[in-house]
Design a protein around this motif. Structure first.
Motif, PDB file in Angstrom:
ATOM      1  N   LEU A 172       0.939  -1.095  -0.146  1.00  0.00           N
ATOM      2  CA  LEU A 172       0.010  -0.152  -0.145  1.00  0.00           C
ATOM      3  C   LEU A 172       0.924   1.296  -0.094  1.00  0.00           C
ATOM      4  O   LEU A 172       0.439   2.357  -0.218  1.00  0.00           O
ATOM      5  CB  LEU A 172      -0.835   0.074   1.103  1.00  0.00           C
ATOM      6  CG  LEU A 172      -1.844  -1.185   1.519  1.00  0.00           C
ATOM      7  CD1 LEU A 172      -2.784  -1.025   2.685  1.00  0.00           C
ATOM      8  CD2 LEU A 172      -2.518  -1.589   0.198  1.00  0.00           C
ATOM      9  N   GLN A 180      -5.495   2.063  -1.615  1.00  0.00           N
ATOM     10  CA  GLN A 180      -5.024   1.260  -0.481  1.00  0.00           C
ATOM     11  C   GLN A 180      -6.234   0.463  -0.260  1.00  0.00           C
ATOM     12  O   GLN A 180      -6.026  -0.882   0.021  1.00  0.00           O
ATOM     13  CB  GLN A 180      -4.808   2.052   0.628  1.00  0.00           C
ATOM     14  CG  GLN A 180      -3.502   2.721   0.486  1.00  0.00           C
ATOM     15  CD  GLN A 180      -3.316   3.801   1.929  1.00  0.00           C
ATOM     16  OE1 GLN A 180      -4.246   3.672   2.782  1.00  0.00           O
ATOM     17  NE2 GLN A 180      -2.043   4.096   1.998  1.00  0.00           N
ATOM     18  N   THR A 202       2.761  -3.912   6.839  1.00  0.00           N
ATOM     19  CA  THR A 202       2.168  -2.386   6.423  1.00  0.00           C
ATOM     20  C   THR A 202       2.745  -1.459   7.652  1.00  0.00           C
ATOM     21  O   THR A 202       2.970  -2.061   8.578  1.00  0.00           O
ATOM     22  CB  THR A 202       0.627  -2.550   6.228  1.00  0.00           C
ATOM     23  OG1 THR A 202       0.072  -1.342   6.043  1.00  0.00           O
ATOM     24  CG2 THR A 202       0.003  -3.146   7.454  1.00  0.00           C
TER      25      THR A 202
END
Length: 282
Positions: A172, A180, A202
């Motif tokens: 992302l 995203q 992430t």
């Protein structure tokens, strides 16, 4: 989120795993069993060893001690039962690679020589493109596509060999909020459709918060594993960082305030940036 039970197959297992470089320790004593259909988010500040964990699973980085097994055997390089989605990175303008060419590399790019055209190969590429909604720009050059469009193609490429385990290394990063969500939804849909285990690295849990089964949070050579509600709390993160860290839940989002050296996405939404408690609660 996926409902897990004891009958689900453990795809990936780490026992007392330890990783470091020279005199620097990243993490040690890591025990993790990832089951089929489970999505585990891997969180932590920059340099904590999140991407190193994926390299260990890919057989690219040896453990200092402990063991790591995939489907009951030691991990090895080039195992096509493990798919990999990298960070979003824009392709160079001069690269004459089309969208379907990138996906095709996942189908037979591991073989020696130039692949020969075939109906079977073309059909497989078409299936993969359709599975991520990318048929509309299959013939476009990669350099002309947006970051979100390129990530769709990389997910298709990662799924080409019908893997059992999917590793997502900050997929992302640099994407705006709509992309995203798009990429997160595609990974989650593939997870449910194919029964994949997913390790999802992430910096921001919020785009995947409703999809996560467990969180692995790494900091200061230590870690905690559990549900988001168990791990993403003020006491737990303050203990991991040996510093005062505050976790605030606001309008369905989790905001972490005060993490040392936190590396944020290049274009984070305004409410994910480093805010004071007063700003968040206004």
């Amino acid at each position: 989120m996926t409902s897990l039970d004891g009958a689900d197959q453990v795809l990936l297992r780490l026992d007392r795993a330890e990783v470091g470089f020279g005199s620097r320790m990243l993490w040690q004593g890591l025990d993790l069993g990832l089951r089929a259909g489970e999505l585990v988010a891997v969180l932590g500040a920059n340099g904590s060893g999140k991407s190193s964990l994926l390299k260990v699973v890919l057989g690219q980085l040896p453990l200092r001690s402990g063991r790591v097994e995939f489907l009951g055997t030691p991990v090895r390089r080039g195992d096509r039962r493990i798919g990999y989605v990298p960070q979003q990175r824009l392709s160079e303008d001069g690269l004459p690679l089309r969208g379907r060419d990138l996906v095709a590399l996942g189908v037979d790019g591991h073989r020696w020589g130039v692949p020969l055209p075939s109906r079977r190969r073309s059909h497989r590429v078409d299936q993969l493109l359709a599975s991520v909604g990318a048929k509309g720009y299959a013939k476009a050059r990669l350099s002309s596509l947006s970051g979100g469009e390129q990530q769709r193609l990389r997910i298709a490429q990662a799924l080409a060999a019908e893997p059992r385990l999917l590793l997502c290394d900050e997929p992302l990063l640099s994407l705006d909020l709509p992309n995203q969500r798009l990429v997160s939804d595609l990974v989650d849909a593939a997870r449910h459709r194919l029964g994949l285990g997913v390790l999802f690295v992430t910096h921001d849990i919020n785009p995947i918060l409703d999809k996560v089964d467990r969180v692995l949070y790494i900091a200061n050579n230590r870690f905690r594993i559990g549900t988001p509600d168990e791990v993403l709390t003020t006491p737990v993160l303050s203990e991991l960082y040996d510093a005062e860290v505050e976790v605030i839940r606001h309008r369905g989002r989790i905001l972490v305030v005060g993490v040392p050296d936190l590396e944020l996405p290049h274009h984070p939404p305004a409410d994910v940036m480093a805010l004071t408690r007063e700003q968040v609660l206004r």
